[in-house]
Design an enzyme around this catalytic site. Sequence first.
Site, PDB file in Angstrom:
ATOM      1  N   HIS A   1      45.134  -1.324  71.782  1.00 11.91           N
ATOM      2  CA  HIS A   1      45.643   0.042  71.752  1.00 11.91           C
ATOM      3  C   HIS A   1      45.100   0.620  70.442  1.00 11.91           C
ATOM      4  O   HIS A   1      45.478   0.155  69.366  1.00 11.91           O
ATOM      5  CB  HIS A   1      47.167   0.040  71.723  1.00 11.91           C
ATOM      6  CG  HIS A   1      47.796  -0.258  73.048  1.00 11.91           C
ATOM      7  ND1 HIS A   1      47.703  -1.470  73.668  1.00 11.91           N
ATOM      8  CD2 HIS A   1      48.538   0.539  73.862  1.00 11.91           C
ATOM      9  CE1 HIS A   1      48.352  -1.412  74.820  1.00 11.91           C
ATOM     10  NE2 HIS A   1      48.873  -0.217  74.966  1.00 11.91           N
TER      11      HIS A   1
ATOM     12  N   GLN B   1      53.321  -5.455  70.440  1.00 11.86           N
ATOM     13  CA  GLN B   1      53.813  -4.065  70.472  1.00 11.86           C
ATOM     14  C   GLN B   1      54.357  -3.607  69.111  1.00 11.86           C
ATOM     15  O   GLN B   1      54.161  -2.471  68.703  1.00 11.86           O
ATOM     16  CB  GLN B   1      54.920  -3.938  71.538  1.00 11.86           C
ATOM     17  CG  GLN B   1      55.668  -2.633  71.552  1.00 11.86           C
ATOM     18  CD  GLN B   1      54.869  -1.493  72.167  1.00 11.86           C
ATOM     19  OE1 GLN B   1      54.700  -1.413  73.376  1.00 11.86           O
ATOM     20  NE2 GLN B   1      54.347  -0.610  71.321  1.00 11.86           N
TER      21      GLN B   1
ATOM     22  N   TRP C   1      57.977   5.212  78.584  1.00  8.92           N
ATOM     23  CA  TRP C   1      56.988   6.185  78.124  1.00  8.92           C
ATOM     24  C   TRP C   1      56.661   7.254  79.157  1.00  8.92           C
ATOM     25  O   TRP C   1      56.099   8.283  78.832  1.00  8.92           O
ATOM     26  CB  TRP C   1      55.698   5.455  77.712  1.00  8.92           C
ATOM     27  CG  TRP C   1      55.906   4.539  76.549  1.00  8.92           C
ATOM     28  CD1 TRP C   1      55.837   4.898  75.221  1.00  8.92           C
ATOM     29  CD2 TRP C   1      56.234   3.154  76.578  1.00  8.92           C
ATOM     30  NE1 TRP C   1      56.112   3.795  74.443  1.00  8.92           N
ATOM     31  CE2 TRP C   1      56.353   2.713  75.236  1.00  8.92           C
ATOM     32  CE3 TRP C   1      56.446   2.229  77.606  1.00  8.92           C
ATOM     33  CZ2 TRP C   1      56.670   1.396  74.893  1.00  8.92           C
ATOM     34  CZ3 TRP C   1      56.766   0.916  77.270  1.00  8.92           C
ATOM     35  CH2 TRP C   1      56.869   0.516  75.924  1.00  8.92           C
TER      36      TRP C   1
ATOM     37  N   GLU D   1      45.991   5.664  69.187  1.00  9.55           N
ATOM     38  CA  GLU D   1      46.793   6.458  70.124  1.00  9.55           C
ATOM     39  C   GLU D   1      47.650   7.385  69.275  1.00  9.55           C
ATOM     40  O   GLU D   1      48.849   7.171  69.074  1.00  9.55           O
ATOM     41  CB  GLU D   1      47.655   5.560  71.020  1.00  9.55           C
ATOM     42  CG  GLU D   1      48.325   6.343  72.143  1.00  9.55           C
ATOM     43  CD  GLU D   1      49.140   5.470  73.068  1.00  9.55           C
ATOM     44  OE1 GLU D   1      49.313   4.273  72.771  1.00  9.55           O
ATOM     45  OE2 GLU D   1      49.620   5.989  74.098  1.00  9.55           O
TER      46      GLU D   1
ATOM     47  N   ASP E   1      48.241   2.861  82.625  1.00  4.60           N
ATOM     48  CA  ASP E   1      49.140   2.625  81.502  1.00  4.60           C
ATOM     49  C   ASP E   1      50.581   2.375  81.933  1.00  4.60           C
ATOM     50  O   ASP E   1      51.124   1.302  81.692  1.00  4.60           O
ATOM     51  CB  ASP E   1      49.063   3.780  80.490  1.00  4.60           C
ATOM     52  CG  ASP E   1      49.447   3.346  79.071  1.00  4.60           C
ATOM     53  OD1 ASP E   1      49.737   2.166  78.863  1.00  4.60           O
ATOM     54  OD2 ASP E   1      49.439   4.214  78.173  1.00  4.60           O
TER      55      ASP E   1
ATOM     56  N   HIS F   1      44.193  -0.687  82.408  1.00  6.96           N
ATOM     57  CA  HIS F   1      45.200  -0.635  81.336  1.00  6.96           C
ATOM     58  C   HIS F   1      46.581  -0.382  81.929  1.00  6.96           C
ATOM     59  O   HIS F   1      46.873   0.703  82.436  1.00  6.96           O
ATOM     60  CB  HIS F   1      44.866   0.468  80.323  1.00  6.96           C
ATOM     61  CG  HIS F   1      45.755   0.431  79.115  1.00  6.96           C
ATOM     62  ND1 HIS F   1      45.280   0.142  77.861  1.00  6.96           N
ATOM     63  CD2 HIS F   1      47.087   0.612  78.971  1.00  6.96           C
ATOM     64  CE1 HIS F   1      46.289   0.150  77.000  1.00  6.96           C
ATOM     65  NE2 HIS F   1      47.403   0.446  77.659  1.00  6.96           N
TER      66      HIS F   1
ATOM     67  N   HIS G   1      51.065  -1.769  81.794  1.00 14.62           N
ATOM     68  CA  HIS G   1      52.149  -2.536  81.144  1.00 14.62           C
ATOM     69  C   HIS G   1      53.109  -3.011  82.235  1.00 14.62           C
ATOM     70  O   HIS G   1      54.053  -2.307  82.590  1.00 14.62           O
ATOM     71  CB  HIS G   1      52.887  -1.674  80.112  1.00 14.62           C
ATOM     72  CG  HIS G   1      52.034  -1.332  78.942  1.00 14.62           C
ATOM     73  ND1 HIS G   1      52.061  -2.058  77.768  1.00 14.62           N
ATOM     74  CD2 HIS G   1      51.092  -0.366  78.775  1.00 14.62           C
ATOM     75  CE1 HIS G   1      51.181  -1.535  76.916  1.00 14.62           C
ATOM     76  NE2 HIS G   1      50.580  -0.519  77.510  1.00 14.62           N
TER      77      HIS G   1
END
Length: 411
Positions: A208, A150, A313, A211, A307, A55, A57
């Site tokens: 996702h 997203q 983030w 979360e 991630d 996982h 991005h």
Amino acid sequence: MDILVKGGLLADGTQADIAITGDTITEVAPGISAEAGEVIDARGKLVTQPFVDAHFHMDATQSYGRPRVNASGTLLEGIALWGELKQQQTREDIIARALDYCRQAVAKGILAIRSHVDVTDESFNTVEALLEVRDRVRGVLDLQLVAFPQDGWFRAPNGEHQVIRALDAGVDVVGGIPHFERTMADGAASVRAACELAAARGLRVDLHCDESDDPLSRHIETLAAETLRCGLQGRVAGSHLTSMHSMDNYYVAKLLPLIAEAQVAAIPNPLINITLQGRMDSYPKRRGQTRVPELCAAGVTVAFGQDCVRDPWYPLGSGDMLDVAHMGLHVGLMTAPDEMRTAFEMVTRTPAEILGLDFGLAKGKRASLVVLDAPDPIEALRLRPARLAVVSNGKVVSRTEPARSDLSVTF
Ligand SMILES: [Zn+2]
């Protein structure tokens, strides 16, 4: 034979040499003595199948501070910042940052990454950039892309359309973000739509999912039920699943067997969720991780994902899956020896299984492996040592010398 990895220790503690011809492992046995083009001395060192990040991005990586730092540290401010950044960044910018990250990842022994790619930007820069990156790294690093809306499958006016557009362009996996839709009903509808699309196209699903610290965020239940209804067993993953941390035990006792029956995999992301979750709590603050030991005990396939690395983030991250597993076992209280070994498998064997990759140290498997400067998985987790050699598809693609201190004091 082209490469002989000599004297290494496998994760189960047995000693074996590994013979490689072309891009295939041709033998795993003690005392192989045939001539080889190259011999890798692995005496006393752990030899493992590659690290896999289930996982990530890659369209956002290494953008930390752009357009500014996430002041609240929350998921929602991160999404808002990313919304600004994606209006500003160019395709070339994304490619340069992604390739730079890929080089760091390979040096750390990561040879496969599942990256979500935000498809909701009308310019399509993110998708086109990562499709090019996938081509550029092919043969060394397996990059599997997830069509990730997203801003929401339904919440973004173009969400569903852009997911389909990305899949048509060659993106591999169907994504989604049900807890970000406007209502629970929209979230459930987005899960159904994602599963039906994957079933129609013969694809995998990775959402996702939940979360959130809201114990009533129960989209994982819908995901498991839709997996069964659409016949997608073994091809679906729920990423994050943090709401499960806050759910009541009675409900979870019913939920876990459903997830296991549907063969839905779980992908917690410990570095990120220990910092994103619990932000609205006073004390005690909840842990931002799903119920990892309980999922394992129920027979669910669990992999730890990274991630984020330096993005809206998360300010840290180094492309080291041992850091990810190290955090995961701490947050999950998995300090018994067998649990630590399981944590190591969650960044090597199980993510490879979720991505459908032919990795493994056995005859006939792809010749991809990592030699670590530690004797076993537990010491590897403790020390997070140098990746002495990284072999991808029968080629040595990275070597790292261990850091050594030269003390000038005596005791
Ligand atoms: Zn993510």
